[in-house]
Every structure is written in C-alpha cells, then in structure tokens.
Write a protein that holds these residues in place. Structure first.
Motif, PDB file in Angstrom:
ATOM      1  N   UNK A 108      -3.496  47.445  -6.362  1.00 13.31           N
ATOM      2  CA  UNK A 108      -3.308  48.952  -6.056  1.00 13.31           C
ATOM      3  C   UNK A 108      -3.213  47.992  -4.128  1.00 13.31           C
ATOM      4  N   UNK A 109      -4.097  47.726  -3.628  1.00  9.40           N
ATOM      5  CA  UNK A 109      -4.299  46.718  -2.554  1.00  9.40           C
ATOM      6  C   UNK A 109      -2.849  46.604  -1.951  1.00  9.40           C
ATOM      7  N   UNK A 110      -2.942  45.497  -3.055  1.00 11.57           N
ATOM      8  CA  UNK A 110      -1.068  44.905  -1.660  1.00 11.57           C
ATOM      9  C   UNK A 110       0.062  45.963  -2.074  1.00 11.57           C
ATOM     10  N   UNK A 111      -0.141  47.407  -3.421  1.00  9.27           N
ATOM     11  CA  UNK A 111       0.987  48.462  -3.175  1.00  9.27           C
ATOM     12  C   UNK A 111       0.383  49.152  -1.428  1.00  9.27           C
ATOM     13  N   UNK A 112      -1.146  49.333  -1.207  1.00 13.22           N
ATOM     14  CA  UNK A 112      -1.536  49.751  -0.157  1.00 13.22           C
ATOM     15  C   UNK A 112      -1.159  48.880   1.359  1.00 13.22           C
ATOM     16  N   UNK A 113      -1.093  48.050   1.671  1.00 11.57           N
ATOM     17  CA  UNK A 113      -0.597  47.238   1.945  1.00 11.57           C
ATOM     18  C   UNK A 113       1.011  47.359   2.305  1.00 11.57           C
ATOM     19  N   UNK A 114       2.180  46.746   1.775  1.00 17.99           N
ATOM     20  CA  UNK A 114       3.083  47.892   1.526  1.00 17.99           C
ATOM     21  C   UNK A 114       3.519  48.356   2.473  1.00 17.99           C
ATOM     22  N   UNK A 115       2.791  50.286   1.968  1.00 17.68           N
ATOM     23  CA  UNK A 115       2.684  50.887   2.665  1.00 17.68           C
ATOM     24  C   UNK A 115       2.629  51.321   3.988  1.00 17.68           C
ATOM     25  N   UNK A 116       1.520  50.718   4.391  1.00 15.88           N
ATOM     26  CA  UNK A 116       1.130  50.941   5.417  1.00 15.88           C
ATOM     27  C   UNK A 116       1.986  49.698   6.270  1.00 15.88           C
TER      28      UNK A 116
ATOM     29  N   UNK B  46       4.958  50.228   5.829  1.00 18.87           N
ATOM     30  CA  UNK B  46       6.171  51.110   6.278  1.00 18.87           C
ATOM     31  C   UNK B  46       7.288  51.122   4.867  1.00 18.87           C
ATOM     32  N   UNK B  47       6.808  50.172   4.175  1.00 17.27           N
ATOM     33  CA  UNK B  47       7.718  49.965   2.947  1.00 17.27           C
ATOM     34  C   UNK B  47       7.812  51.028   1.697  1.00 17.27           C
ATOM     35  N   UNK B  48       8.416  51.599   1.521  1.00 16.56           N
ATOM     36  CA  UNK B  48       8.392  52.845   0.425  1.00 16.56           C
ATOM     37  C   UNK B  48       8.537  52.308  -1.181  1.00 16.56           C
ATOM     38  N   UNK B  49      10.141  51.304  -1.475  1.00 18.30           N
ATOM     39  CA  UNK B  49      10.038  50.406  -2.556  1.00 18.30           C
ATOM     40  C   UNK B  49       9.581  49.430  -2.532  1.00 18.30           C
ATOM     41  N   UNK B  50       8.478  49.468  -3.882  1.00 22.41           N
ATOM     42  CA  UNK B  50       8.368  48.651  -4.663  1.00 22.41           C
ATOM     43  C   UNK B  50       8.785  47.630  -6.035  1.00 22.41           C
ATOM     44  N   UNK B  51       9.469  46.231  -5.641  1.00 25.12           N
ATOM     45  CA  UNK B  51       9.779  45.899  -7.316  1.00 25.12           C
ATOM     46  C   UNK B  51       8.719  45.007  -7.885  1.00 25.12           C
ATOM     47  N   UNK B  52       7.645  45.714  -8.903  1.00 20.02           N
ATOM     48  CA  UNK B  52       7.082  44.475  -9.831  1.00 20.02           C
ATOM     49  C   UNK B  52       7.835  43.448 -10.728  1.00 20.02           C
ATOM     50  N   UNK B  53       7.839  42.570 -10.823  1.00 21.05           N
ATOM     51  CA  UNK B  53       8.120  41.177 -11.392  1.00 21.05           C
ATOM     52  C   UNK B  53       6.770  41.163 -12.554  1.00 21.05           C
ATOM     53  N   UNK B  54       6.972  41.413 -13.485  1.00 24.04           N
ATOM     54  CA  UNK B  54       6.009  41.405 -14.831  1.00 24.04           C
ATOM     55  C   UNK B  54       6.598  40.701 -15.921  1.00 24.04           C
ATOM     56  N   UNK B  55       5.683  41.107 -17.132  1.00 19.08           N
ATOM     57  CA  UNK B  55       5.703  40.080 -18.256  1.00 19.08           C
ATOM     58  C   UNK B  55       5.274  40.795 -19.516  1.00 19.08           C
TER      59      UNK B  55
END
Length: 292
Positions: free
Chosen positions: A40-48, A50-59
């Motif tokens: 959540x901390x890094x998604x908040x950093x991205x949103x701050x 101005x980033x609106x779309x997040x792609x999470x690469x996971x397993x």
C-alpha cells in the motif's frame, strides 16, 4: 521522453524466504508496517505522483494481493451500519487508490523477466517500475521526484543512493559521468552485484525506475545470467546503447522491507512520526530493557 502518468508495474523480486515461515501463507508484499501492508505504501507513492493505473506482477497463489485492493461491499455495509465511519473511510480509500490489475509471472526468473511479463499490459508508453520492499519516507515521494528528472531530460531514470563500500556487492551499481546537477548523473555503465574491487562506484540502484517501452526489446535480447535469471540491470545496459539513462539520488529515508529488521525499523520510525502513535511507541521503547 515525456513520461505519462500511468502504468507502473510492481514486480515481485523474490520468494520471501527471509520471512519464512509466515510467507508460506501471507505474501511478503502484504506484511505490515504498522497498520498498512508494504504494498500500500508504494501504491500511495505512485498515486501521489499522479499515476492512475497500476500493474502488479505476481505469482500464482497470491490472490490475497488482488483481494486487498478490491472493494468489499459487505464489509463497507457492516461498517456503515455500526457507525464505524473512520474505518469505512480507510477501507474505501484503499480500493480507490488506483486502477489495479495483475499479471502472473509463472516462474521467478529475475526482475527483468518480471518486467517483461507486463509488456502487453504496459503497451507503447513510458512506465514506472517500483519494487515494493523498498520503502522510502519522503514528501514528495521518490516517483514524483524522478518524474521531474525524466521529463526534464526526456530520458530513462533510475533511483540511486550511496551505500557503504563493504555492502556494495549486494546491489546493482552505476558508473556515472560528473554530476549533471545536484544529485543527477548521466549513466555510463551498470553492473549487477559487483565485487567491491570491481565496483565502479558505491551508487546503488534502489527499486524505482522510469523506463521507455524500448526496454522490452532490450530485455528480449538480454541473456539470462546467474541462476538463469534475466536482470533488469542488464536490460538497461543494452538500452544505454540506444539512448541516455540518468541516475537520480533521491531525497528520503529508505527502509529495506525485504528483511525482518528493516520492516521492524520502518514500523518503529513510522510510528514515532505519527501523532496518534508517537507517545505509545516511545513508551514501548522506554519499557524495553536490554538483557543482562
């Protein structure tokens, strides 16, 4: 390169072995710093930034990551019925941070491979890569700082910080030209985890990158290194043959969320910085007695 505000990817970097046995059932990315998971901390950093779309690469098997960012109508209704308005606001805030989607990396074949896995979703535009276990405390966040550098120079940008020479072998490092301006350097060469005697500097790469779409072609031509992994550092080295790359010494304190002690340090220092927790954290620390 005019970097658009969209489409960061958050690749997983390892299997969370430093946190076993808890990571048998809980994804490392959801381990908490106080009352919020690292991710959540890094998604908040991205949103701050101005980033609106997040792609999470996971397993596979990490469905709880997807669930964390999805709305929970039943929970929200229950909180509303009981008058828990502060908790309701927190729950809605998480699901409204960004448009979050996922791609699956079937095997842990390196950070470069993880980024390459997101190629189709990212498309033909610049994008941000954030490693979720590098937590940086600063306002504005590292991504917002880096976007200014990337847009000013119209070039790929990697975040770096100086580390003690005795641990330089744990990081990718950069060889740079003399400083362009305060904290910004033109990259000449990148080396993944060099021995101290072979390290060109002690400027280590931290888990923040702003990259052009051409990096995907570079990664497709990057041979696997040790353990059969494709390293993002090696892909960026190929990118250097085509265009400039800048290294930026960011402002902020970095916490290594990839280790138990790093996560503990972050929790304590973040707690001391919060008005609602500072007194309790100080009292807790004062109550701890060293072993005799």
């Amino acid at each position: 390169m005019q970097c658009k505000l969209g489409r960061p990817s958050f690749p997983r970097r390892a299997l969370g072995t430093r946190f076993l046995p808890i990571t048998k059932s809980v994804p490392k990315e959801l381990l908490p710093i106080l009352d919020r998971p690292m991710l959540q901390y890094v998604v908040e950093e991205a949103a701050e930034a101005g980033i609106e779309e997040v792609i999470i690469v996971t397993a596979r098997g990490k469905e709880s990551i997807a669930a964390y960012f999805q709305p929970r109508p039943e929970l929200e209704a229950r909180l509303a019925d009981t008058g828990a308005t502060d908790l309701l606001k927190m729950v809605k805030y998480v699901s409204g941070l960004a448009d979050v989607s996922f791609v699956i990396q079937d095997e842990p074949l390196g950070l470069g491979h993880a980024v390459l896995t997101a190629k189709e979703k990212v498309g033909e535009e610049p994008f941000v890569v954030i490693l979720p276990d590098d937590i940086v405390d600063h306002q504005p966040g590292v991504i917002a700082q880096m976007l200014e550098v990337a847009n000013r120079h119209e070039a790929a940008t990697v975040a770096v910080e100086q580390v003690p020479w005795e641990i330089v072998h744990n990081y990718g490092v950069v060889d740079v030209e003399p400083t362009v301006n305060s904290g910004t350097h033109l990259v000449r060469h990148l080396v993944e985890k060099p021995e101290r005697s072979e390290a060109p500097s002690n400027l280590s790469i931290v888990g923040r990158y702003i990259l052009p779409p051409q990096i995907f072609q570079c990664l497709e031509h990057t041979p696997p290194g040790a353990k059969g992994e494709i390293q993002l550092t090696d892909g960026i080295q190929l990118l250097l043959e085509r265009q400039d790359v800048y290294a930026y010494e960011f402002h902020g304190t970095r916490y290594d969320g990839g280790t138990p002690l790093g996560l503990l340090r972050a929790s304590l220092e973040f707690g001391l910085a919060r008005e609602d927790m500072a007194d309790s954290v100080r009292a807790l620390l004062d109550s701890l007695q060293p072993n005799n």
